[in-house]
Structure formats: C-alpha cells, structure tokens
Design an enzyme around this catalytic site. Structure first.
Site, mmCIF file in Angstrom:
data_model
loop_
_atom_site.group_PDB
_atom_site.id
_atom_site.type_symbol
_atom_site.label_atom_id
_atom_site.label_comp_id
_atom_site.label_asym_id
_atom_site.label_seq_id
_atom_site.Cartn_x
_atom_site.Cartn_y
_atom_site.Cartn_z
ATOM 1 N N ARG A 52 28.007 -12.163 -6.289
ATOM 2 C CA ARG A 52 27.712 -13.391 -6.371
ATOM 3 C C ARG A 52 29.973 -14.312 -6.298
ATOM 4 N NH1 ARG A 52 26.746 -16.692 -11.080
ATOM 5 N NH2 ARG A 52 28.198 -15.873 -12.415
ATOM 6 N N HIS A 87 27.164 -15.922 -23.904
ATOM 7 C CA HIS A 87 27.116 -14.813 -23.567
ATOM 8 C C HIS A 87 26.291 -13.776 -24.082
ATOM 9 C CE1 HIS A 87 29.475 -15.524 -20.072
ATOM 10 N NE2 HIS A 87 29.838 -16.666 -20.587
ATOM 11 N N GLU A 96 21.529 -23.826 -8.068
ATOM 12 C CA GLU A 96 21.937 -23.874 -9.638
ATOM 13 C C GLU A 96 21.707 -25.412 -9.852
ATOM 14 O OE1 GLU A 96 24.606 -20.529 -11.427
ATOM 15 O OE2 GLU A 96 25.219 -21.129 -9.693
ATOM 16 N N ARG A 129 24.219 -25.739 -21.992
ATOM 17 C CA ARG A 129 23.658 -24.016 -22.417
ATOM 18 C C ARG A 129 24.165 -23.556 -23.350
ATOM 19 N NH1 ARG A 129 25.590 -20.225 -16.965
ATOM 20 N NH2 ARG A 129 25.043 -18.711 -18.337
ATOM 21 N N ASN A 149 19.844 -20.558 -15.556
ATOM 22 C CA ASN A 149 20.327 -20.442 -16.452
ATOM 23 C C ASN A 149 21.453 -22.172 -16.153
ATOM 24 O OD1 ASN A 149 20.326 -17.917 -17.239
ATOM 25 N ND2 ASN A 149 21.835 -17.557 -16.223
ATOM 26 N N ASP A 150 21.669 -22.027 -15.005
ATOM 27 C CA ASP A 150 22.647 -23.309 -15.156
ATOM 28 C C ASP A 150 21.242 -24.005 -14.451
ATOM 29 O OD1 ASP A 150 24.970 -23.181 -15.867
ATOM 30 O OD2 ASP A 150 25.683 -21.825 -14.128
ATOM 31 N N CYS A 168 17.718 -14.719 -10.042
ATOM 32 C CA CYS A 168 18.359 -14.192 -11.186
ATOM 33 C C CYS A 168 19.116 -15.209 -12.073
ATOM 34 C CB CYS A 168 20.259 -14.027 -9.812
ATOM 35 S SG CYS A 168 20.969 -15.152 -9.869
HETATM 36 C C1 PEP Z 1 23.032 -19.124 -13.229
HETATM 37 O O1 PEP Z 1 23.340 -20.446 -13.885
HETATM 38 O O2 PEP Z 1 21.466 -19.000 -13.513
HETATM 39 C C2 PEP Z 1 23.340 -17.112 -13.133
HETATM 40 C C3 PEP Z 1 21.997 -16.185 -12.575
HETATM 41 O O3 PEP Z 1 24.657 -17.442 -13.427
HETATM 42 P P1 PEP Z 1 26.077 -17.361 -14.313
HETATM 43 O O4 PEP Z 1 24.550 -17.097 -15.636
HETATM 44 O O5 PEP Z 1 26.411 -16.545 -14.610
HETATM 45 O O6 PEP Z 1 25.972 -18.879 -14.868
HETATM 46 MG MG MG Z 2 25.452 -20.212 -13.463
#
Ligand code: PEP
Ligand code: MG
Length: 573
Positions: free
Chosen positions: A346, A208, A434, A468, A457-458, A505
């Site tokens: 989303r 975050h 993801e 992560r 990210n996931d 994204c």
């Molecule tokens: C991701 O996982 O890449 C994503 C865009 O979702 P978040 O970061 O909100 O988990």
């Molecule tokens: Mg995600």
C-alpha cells in the site's frame, strides 16, 4: 490514567484496586485468547520543566546534591533488580542502562550545576542535554545511547518529583499491561513473553493498541469501562474473545480458562493452509505487515502471501522523506520474505492517526476527513512517483513484482489516475475500499484497476460517521455493523461481475467468524495480522461455502451488529 508505580514486587492475588474479587469489567474484544497475570501500568513522562524554580540557596546545595544522588541510585537499583530477574538480551539492556544511570561523567556535570545553584531537575535536564549533543555529534554507537540517556533523565526527574516511573515498565514476571491507551512508541519492543495481554480504557477495535496486540499475538480488550480503578499488581484474567477483564478471579478457574484457550490455539496452530472452506472453495489467507521483520515472522504461519504492507509505518519517526534507494531496500525485505507469493504494497497512508513529518500535513480541524491517504499526493508532488519507483526497483531486485494499492480512494477519477501511474512503472494497480463512495461505485472503479482491497477499519469509521479511535463509539465502528457488511457485499459483487479479486485487509478479516461471513459475501482473500492467520484459516476450513453464504445472508439481514454476530454464530457454530 491511574499511573501507578510499575511493580517489581511479588504480584498479589488480592484486588489492590478497591474492586471486589471476581468483578467483571467489560470492553470490546479485539484479539482472542486468555491470559491470567498481574497488572502493570505505564507511568507518564514527567514534564521537562523545573517548575520555574529559583536557584537553590548556597546553604541548601549539599542537600540538593544528596537528593539528586539518591534519585539516581534509586533508578539504577531498580534497573539492576530488573536485570537480575530478566534473562538474555533484556537483562543485558537493563544492566547497561543501570550502569549509564550511574555514569560519573554525566553525574559529575549535573552535580557541578547543582553546586552552582541549579535545582536538581534543571541540572539533570541541562547535564543530559550537554551529553546528548555530544553523543549525537559523535554519531554511531554513541548516538544510540541518546535514547538511553533521555530515558534515564525521565526516570530520575520522575523520582525527584515523586512521580511514578515513566514508560512501559519491563516486568519481572509475565504481566498484563493496562493503560488508558497505547501509542505505537509505547509498545515498540514489547516482549510478548513478558507482556501477555493488553487492556485499555480507550481505543476501538481498529486502534493501534489492537493492531499491535494482533502483531504480538497476545489477547487484547479495549474500551474497558472501570479499568482505571484496577491497580498495578492486581491479578486479572483477560478474555480477548469475550471482551472481559476479571479482577482477582478464582485462581483455579482462571488457570482452567487459560488451558482451554490454549487448546483452541493448538487447533489453530495445526492448520497448514491453503485457505479454503471444508468443501474446497478457495479464499486466500494472507498476512498484514509493517516491515521486513514482520514479514519474516509471518512466514512462520501458513499465510499465502502479504495482503497489506502498511508502508507508512516504516517511516513514522522520519523528519525527511527517505530516498528511493532506501525505500527500495525496505520494500525488498518484505518481498524477499514472500518470494514467489503475492505481496500487496500500500502506498503511504499518511495523515489522521498516522501523520508523517515529511508529508507536511496542514493544520486541520478534522484530519480523518482531511488530507490523508492518496490525498497527500496533491500537496507533495513527486512523493508518490518516488515511492512507486522504489517499489518497482524492489520488485526487480527480488524478482517478486508486487501489487500496489492506494489508500482512501473516494472517486473513480482518483482510481483511474492512480492506476495509470502504477502501470507506468510496470506494476499491478488496485485500490482500497475504505470510503463508502468507493464501495458504491466499485463497479466503475474496477474498470480501471485490477483488484480491490476492502479496509473495513476505515470503511466502518466513514460508514458509521464514528471515529475509529473513540472508545465511546466502539459499538458503532464494529465491523459486524450490517451497513458495513452491505457495502462489503456490494464491492464483492462488483468484483465477481468484473472477474477481479476483492480482498478484505481490515481488522474484520482477523475475526475467524466474521472472516467466514466475508467469504460468504464473496471476498476472494482475507488478510490479517500474522497472529490471526492460523485462527482464521482453521475456522474457514471447518465450514462449508454454503454455511458461509447462509451466515452472510443472516448477518446482512440483521438490524444490529450484535444480531449479525448471533445470526452468523448460529450457522457457523
Ligand atoms: C483499514 O482501514 O481497514 C485498513 C486496513 O487501513 P488502516 O487500518 O491502516 O487505516
Ligand atoms: Mg485505512
């Protein structure tokens, strides 16, 4: 965390940290840019206990009252000093808080308790509780003072206990916020004019802290080894591109580095879109947002729309599920900001690092692998339907029907079921990729949905089996990992074969170099925090599609994330 007192004193160039001038600490670069400023550090919230203290002996009560009065005036004086140094709204807020710290009503209530024998800490907790209850019942503007009063309580208790002032301090001069890690609550309302960079000991590229830094548009480096030893007021140079923090650098060299970075930023600022390579291959460049304000801010960039609206972030502090009407209003704000443009909403991605109180998450040993994302729909009947109803209503009201996607899809069945539900509201369904399983079966998933959006990210977290949020594993969750890129390539190929769009994204799309590689892998859109949009668009405009493809081939053929980056840089410059 080394919780040092926030400083309002003049910053010092000398390293107060014990680390020699020029020491370079290394971390993971997450938001490019360079900043040179003194360090500030958040203080911990003091524990709200009175350490089992027994009542104060009658003879000592006057001294306890004096101790209490001294603590409140120290807190008020510090707030007033900051108000004098700040400008505009920040100055007004600080002055008002200082006044509340010396408000006779609550001071009197606390003093009465001390006179009756309560130790000062217990008296503060009791008196504030009394007023919080009263303010809450009165509602309206009074209720808004509750947070201020609780903030004062924490500051006074910290003072009484001899602890550093809690929370992120409002600095008197532009400063660099260094911390162990930052929760969304710590950073809400940070002023990017005053907090000019973030540096943390923990956190990965998708934590975050990183997401917030991108939203604020300030340089950020996470997972910095040795950062705890850098004390408040030390001058440091943060390089969010190289991933370094230099302790007490040469002032002239540091200023020069900041100037160079500003020039690069100016080039990015000059980009006007739309997203395309130098030879005209279109790749839409979109923005990621978390509410209407962020969407309105994104309109200041050349973003062509919204590629990811993280709806769960609107409701993190809510005890109960917001009604359909209220949700519709929140979603409409984002749709209105981009009327006539693509907006991808989303559905609630609750769970793991983003729990929602009203989603009733079960106690789980491993929440990242538990009931999160689309999986919350099962134990919460009607939650998804009510959200889709609100999204459809927002689409109708604004005349901007959004695309809607589900997070954390793992199976073709989940995608099929979600798509049917979304279509029943007249909306366009897609899913996020993801989970490696979804990337591997992207072709079959695309038989049911109209688009894919890759959450790198996931996808990195689950491909590499690495948390992560873990600083220690940040090298594994690097989206340049060739295994992650191979899954992106697979999903993009499936999209091309089906003639359906496949975007990215995740934070990978915010790295200009990696964004070009993703374009070379065949993704059709890139969605990043608004602060990254210009840099991504400008870089893409400098390179040809063939360069992107060659860079993608080089990265895919690499054995490590570092080699993938080197191979891509060699082609893309
Ligand atoms: C991701 O996982 O890449 C994503 C865009 O979702 P978040 O970061 O909100 O988990
Ligand atoms: Mg995600």
């Amino acid at each position: 965390m080394t919780a040092s007192s926030p400083t309002t004193s003049q910053p010092s160039r000398s390293a107060l940290s014990g680390l020699g001038p020029g020491t370079v600490l290394r971390g993971v670069p997450v938001v490019p840019g360079v900043a040179y400023a003194p360090v500030i550090r958040p203080g911990r919230l003091p524990s709200l206990d009175d350490e089992g203290a027994v009542d104060v002996a009658e003879a000592d009560r006057p001294a306890e009252t004096t101790r209490f009065t001294a603590a409140t005036s120290a807190v008020a004086t510090r707030l007033r000093d900051r108000a004098a140094l700040a400008t505009g709204a920040a100055s007004e807020v600080l002055a008002a808080t200082a006044t509340l710290a010396q408000d006779r009503a609550w001071l009197g209530a606390a003093e009465k308790r001390i006179t009756a024998g309560e130790p000062a800490v217990r008296a503060v907790i009791g008196a504030v509780e009394q007023f919080v209850d009263m303010f809450t019942q009165l509602g309206g503007l009074m209720a808004e003072r509750v947070t201020d009063l609780q903030d004062i309580r924490d500051r006074v208790i910290a003072e009484l206990k001899g602890l550093p002032e809690p929370g992120v301090p409002t600095p008197a001069v532009p400063s660099i916020l260094c911390a162990e890690d930052l929760a969304p609550a710590d950073t809400a309302g940070l002023d990017p004019a005053l907090v000019v960079a973030l540096a943390t000991t923990l956190g990965g590229p998708t934590s975050h802290t990183a997401i917030i830094a991108r939203q604020l548009g300030i340089p950020c480096v996470v997972a910095i080894e040795g950062l705890d030893a850098v004390a408040a007021a030390t001058m440091v140079l943060v390089d969010g591109t190289a991933g370094t923090l230099t302790v007490a650098p040469d002032a002239a060299a540091a200023a020069d580095a900041v100037t160079q970075a500003q020039r690069a930023a100016e080039r990015a600022a000059a980009w006007t879109g739309p997203g395309a390579t130098s030879d005209g291959h279109r790749v839409a460049v979109l923005a990621n947002v978390q509410d209407g304000a962020a969407a309105r801010a994104a309109t200041a960039t050349a973003a062509e729309g919204i590629g990811l609206f993280r709806t769960e972030l609107c409701f993190l502090d809510r005890e109960t599920e917001p009604g359909v009407g209220e949700q519709a209003e929140v979603y409409a704000e984002v749709l209105e900001a981009f009327t006539g443009h693509k907006v991808v909403i989303r559905t609630l991605d609750a769970g793991s690092d983003k729990p929602l109180k009203f989603a009733g998450h079960p106690e789980e040993a491993n929440p990242a692998l538990g009931v999160r994302g689309i999986r919350i729909a099962g134990p919460n009947p009607g939650l998804l339907d009510r959200q889709l109803e609100a999204i459809a209503a927002a689409g109708d009201r604004t005349g901007n029907p959004p695309w809607v996607m589900a997070p954390m899809i793992a199976t073709v069945d989940e995608a099929e079921h979600f798509a049917a539900q979304v279509r029943s509201y007249g909306l366009t369904p897609g899913v996020m990729i993801e989970v490696p399983a979804a990337a591997l079966l992207a072709d079959r998933i695309l038989e049911h949905v109209d688009f894919l959006s890759i959450g790198t990210n996931d996808l990195a977290q689950y491909t590499m089996a690495a948390d992560r949020m873990s600083a220690e594993l940040a090298a594994l969750t690097d989206p340049w990992q060739p295994a992650v890129l191979a899954l992106v390539a697979m999903a993009a190929r499936a999209g091309a074969a089906a003639g359906k769009p496949v975007g990215v994204c995740g934070e990978a799309a915010a790295d200009p170099l990696l964004a070009c590689v993703l374009a070379g892998l065949g993704v059709t859109s890139l969605s990043a925090a608004a602060a990254a949009v210009q840099g991504v668009g400008a870089k893409l405009a400098q390179v040809s599609l063939q360069q992107c493809r060659d860079a993608a081939d080089g990265a895919l053929a690499a054995g490590t994330a570092a080699d993938a980056r080197v191979a891509a840089s060699a082609v893309l410059g």
